[in-house]
Design an enzyme around this catalytic site. Structure first.
Site, mmCIF file in Angstrom:
data_model
loop_
_atom_site.group_PDB
_atom_site.id
_atom_site.type_symbol
_atom_site.label_atom_id
_atom_site.label_comp_id
_atom_site.label_asym_id
_atom_site.label_seq_id
_atom_site.Cartn_x
_atom_site.Cartn_y
_atom_site.Cartn_z
ATOM 1 N N HIS A 181 59.309 12.243 25.215
ATOM 2 C CA HIS A 181 58.226 12.779 24.394
ATOM 3 C C HIS A 181 58.758 13.781 23.370
ATOM 4 O O HIS A 181 58.072 14.127 22.410
ATOM 5 C CB HIS A 181 57.168 13.431 25.289
ATOM 6 C CG HIS A 181 55.780 13.393 24.718
ATOM 7 N ND1 HIS A 181 55.440 14.031 23.547
ATOM 8 C CD2 HIS A 181 54.650 12.790 25.152
ATOM 9 C CE1 HIS A 181 54.152 13.826 23.287
ATOM 10 N NE2 HIS A 181 53.652 13.065 24.242
ATOM 11 N N ASP A 187 52.699 -8.453 21.584
ATOM 12 C CA ASP A 187 53.193 -9.821 21.840
ATOM 13 C C ASP A 187 54.653 -9.927 21.387
ATOM 14 O O ASP A 187 54.951 -9.827 20.198
ATOM 15 C CB ASP A 187 52.305 -10.809 21.056
ATOM 16 C CG ASP A 187 52.759 -12.243 21.207
ATOM 17 O OD1 ASP A 187 53.744 -12.498 21.935
ATOM 18 O OD2 ASP A 187 52.128 -13.118 20.573
HETATM 19 N N1 COA Z 1 40.405 3.889 14.940
HETATM 20 C C1 COA Z 1 39.204 3.680 15.505
HETATM 21 N N2 COA Z 1 38.318 4.666 15.749
HETATM 22 C C2 COA Z 1 38.662 5.898 15.384
HETATM 23 C C3 COA Z 1 39.895 6.201 14.792
HETATM 24 C C4 COA Z 1 40.780 5.124 14.559
HETATM 25 N N3 COA Z 1 41.980 5.302 13.988
HETATM 26 N N4 COA Z 1 39.974 7.517 14.593
HETATM 27 C C5 COA Z 1 38.803 8.027 15.018
HETATM 28 N N5 COA Z 1 38.012 7.041 15.478
HETATM 29 C C6 COA Z 1 36.651 7.168 16.045
HETATM 30 C C7 COA Z 1 36.764 7.754 17.467
HETATM 31 O O1 COA Z 1 36.967 6.739 18.452
HETATM 32 C C8 COA Z 1 35.425 8.441 17.600
HETATM 33 O O2 COA Z 1 34.448 7.437 17.859
HETATM 34 P P1 COA Z 1 33.454 7.538 19.119
HETATM 35 O O3 COA Z 1 32.511 8.672 18.825
HETATM 36 O O4 COA Z 1 32.739 6.224 19.160
HETATM 37 O O5 COA Z 1 34.238 7.774 20.313
HETATM 38 C C9 COA Z 1 35.172 8.991 16.215
HETATM 39 O O6 COA Z 1 35.905 8.144 15.332
HETATM 40 C C10 COA Z 1 35.634 10.435 16.058
HETATM 41 O O7 COA Z 1 37.019 10.510 16.395
HETATM 42 P P2 COA Z 1 37.835 11.868 16.393
HETATM 43 O O8 COA Z 1 37.546 12.621 15.148
HETATM 44 O O9 COA Z 1 39.249 11.559 16.695
HETATM 45 O O10 COA Z 1 37.178 12.737 17.566
HETATM 46 P P3 COA Z 1 37.212 12.481 19.136
HETATM 47 O O11 COA Z 1 36.281 13.452 19.729
HETATM 48 O O12 COA Z 1 37.013 11.050 19.475
HETATM 49 O O13 COA Z 1 38.690 12.858 19.612
HETATM 50 C C11 COA Z 1 40.661 14.185 19.714
HETATM 51 C C12 COA Z 1 39.158 14.178 19.492
HETATM 52 C C13 COA Z 1 41.149 15.592 19.500
HETATM 53 C C14 COA Z 1 40.971 13.771 21.160
HETATM 54 C C15 COA Z 1 41.322 13.157 18.740
HETATM 55 O O14 COA Z 1 40.965 13.491 17.401
HETATM 56 C C16 COA Z 1 42.806 13.171 18.853
HETATM 57 O O15 COA Z 1 43.495 13.987 18.256
HETATM 58 N N6 COA Z 1 43.380 12.293 19.672
HETATM 59 C C17 COA Z 1 44.802 12.340 19.965
HETATM 60 C C18 COA Z 1 45.238 10.967 20.201
HETATM 61 C C19 COA Z 1 46.678 10.980 20.603
HETATM 62 O O16 COA Z 1 47.542 11.086 19.777
HETATM 63 N N7 COA Z 1 46.958 10.816 21.919
HETATM 64 C C20 COA Z 1 48.272 10.700 22.422
HETATM 65 C C21 COA Z 1 48.896 12.015 22.614
HETATM 66 S S1 COA Z 1 50.613 11.837 22.976
#
Ligand code: COA
Length: 447
Positions: A154, A391
């Site tokens: 990581h 895939d």
């Molecule tokens: N593709 C599809 N949907 C997306 C998207 C994408 N690229 N980006 C955002 N969305 C959707 C989300 O699924 C969410 O939809 P929902 O309300 O139906 O669930 C909406 O848009 C808002 O997303 P977001 O602004 O990201 O807020 P969130 O509350 O879903 O998530 C976080 C908050 C902080 C968790 C998220 O923004 C984040 O940073 N995730 C980290 C992901 C990551 O890198 N994980 C691995 C760590 S090693």
């Protein structure tokens, strides 16, 4: 199940790649800094297994030309910092055979069998400079199906970057050209630079999270843990979202996201299952992807860690007795504060630390570092990560998921594989809390 004939080799980049020390950003060296395991299962492979292995290896070798930091090794820099020695030492590739058919596995979910299918890293006994940043194992089952167990550092790649690498490797293995090359220069997140400002904001994630009242975190760390994969069908997901929205309607411009509502539910459930006193302080660790939060946004396919952790805090009595919407709002509030200025102040705070090693898990004093087990937890979203549809040329995976994760309080949220709106919540908890957690988790949705 017996896994035998393990053969190990190093796969190096096909052609000469840049060599030298690549500075890491501060964000690469804090939080999760060990290897993160994932596993893919495939139903079929051609009879000519030797050709499959050769194709996987030669395509990996081509892919590493673009992703050459993954073929390097970590080395220590000054002030408890790390850097990547881009020396093309290679990725460890293990071949193995299992004496069972895939259908003989009781489950594809994390189980002790995973230990035989995903190579592990012995941080205690191997010098850091010799540990491969990617170790993987391809195991052929007697039915012709196979698994690919990956363990990726990581420090070098967060979830987005690791999956970018895997998807490009699969593409090249299928005989196609690379779609997008990784952006390897970490100076965008000011790797190797001195702090910019003299901001003195204290970021809560650098302090120690709460411990159980009347107990040390050491006694909690010693408790046996177990993992469950909890499935939420689409209607349960929507119900949780509605429950959160209903209780906060007047104050919100738009409804809660699935992540906010489900994480709030996990937090409430864990406080109940762990049977906390109402005055018990509790913290929730959230990883926020900052790629689009920076101004300007990070370059497309930035390769590294573009993640900042934020912490929501409360008291167990407050978390349990308030509505799902109240807790969802707490989560939203801490995520909202992450913008360009916030990230830069986090980076500056980290840059001012004399020794960064205590913020990562590679430190040998790990036992004294931040503990996000009982009474705390961490919920990481994989909802927007492209985890499915990998895939290598012999069909898409039949299952992809996290490998073993053994820390109390560690949880993920991922989409169900069928695209039917269901979600999977893998969660690791102490054995003594798991049964109550499962019961309350579903009971509270059905109320
Ligand atoms: N593709 C599809 N949907 C997306 C998207 C994408 N690229 N980006 C955002 N969305 C959707 C989300 O699924 C969410 O939809 P929902 O309300 O139906 O669930 C909406 O848009 C808002 O997303 P977001 O602004 O990201 O807020 P969130 O509350 O879903 O998530 C976080 C908050 C902080 C968790 C998220 O923004 C984040 O940073 N995730 C980290 C992901 C990551 O890198 N994980 C691995 C760590 S090693």
């Amino acid at each position: 199940m017996r896994v035998f004939n393990k053969i190990s080799s190093m796969v190096q980049p096909l052609t000469r790649t840049w060599s030298g020390k690549l500075a890491l950003s501060e964000l690469d060296q804090v939080g999760v800094t060990n290897h993160v395991p994932t596993i893919y299962f495939y139903k079929h492979s051609p009879d000519d297994w030797i050709t499959v292995l050769q194709t996987l290896k030669s395509s990996l070798s081509c892919t590493l030309v673009h992703f050459y930091p993954l073929a390097g090794r970590l080395s220590f820099a000054s002030r408890g910092r790390l850097e990547i020695n881009c020396n093309a030492a290679g990725v460890q590739f293990m071949e193995a055979y299992a004496d069972k058919m895939l259908m003989d596995l009781d489950t594809f979910l994390p189980s002790p069998i995973y230990h035989q299918l995903i190579p592990s890293i012995d941080y205690q006994n191997a010098p850091l400079e010799e540990v491969p940043l990617v170790v993987l194992q391809v195991t052929r089952f007697s039915c012709g199906g196979f698994s690919l167990g990956l363990n990726i550092s990581h420090v070098v790649a967060d979830g987005q970057s690791a999956l970018h690498f895997v998807s490009e490797w699969a593409r090249i293995c299928r005989g196609e050209l690379i779609e997008s090359v990784p952006y390897l220069d970490r100076s965008f997140l000011r790797a190797g630079e001195p702090p910019r400002s003299c901001s003195t904001i204290e970021h809560e994630q650098f302090g120690l999270p709460p411990v159980l009242i009347d107990q040390s975190s050491k006694s909690e760390r010693e408790q046996e843990t177990t993992v469950a994969m909890l499935r939420l069908i689409a209607t349960q997901v929507e119900k949780l979202r509605e429950m959160a929205d209903r209780s906060q309607k007047s104050e919100m411009s738009h409804g809660f996201t699935r992540y906010e509502a489900i994480t709030a539910h996990i937090w409430q459930t864990s406080c109940k299952a762990r049977n906390h006193k109402p005055e018990q302080p509790t913290a929730l660790n959230i990883s926020v992807d900052i790629r689009n939060k920076m101004r300007p946004p990070l370059p497309q396919k930035y390769f590294g860690n573009a993640i900042v952790d934020v912490i929501a805090t409360g008291f167990s009595g407050e978390i349990v007795s308030n509505s799902l919407g109240y807790v969802s709002n707490k989560i939203r509030d801490v995520i909202k504060k992450v913008d360009d200025e916030y990230v830069n102040s986090v980076i500056d705070s980290l840059k001012r630390q004399e020794d960064l090693s205590r913020f990562g898990e590679l430190s040998t004093s790990n036992d004294e570092g931040p503990y996000y087990g009982n009474p705390n937890l961490g919920v990481i979203s994989w909802l927007t990560l492209p985890i499915y549809g990998t895939d290598f040329g012999w069909g898409k995976e039949i299952h992809m998921g996290p490998g073993t994760h053994e820390s109390d309080g560690a949880s993920l949220i991922l989409n169900g594989q069928d695209g039917d709106g269901s979600l999977i919540v893998p969660i690791c908890l102490q054995v003594r809390h798991m049964e109550d957690f499962k019961k309350v988790f579903y009971q509270d949705i059905d109320l």
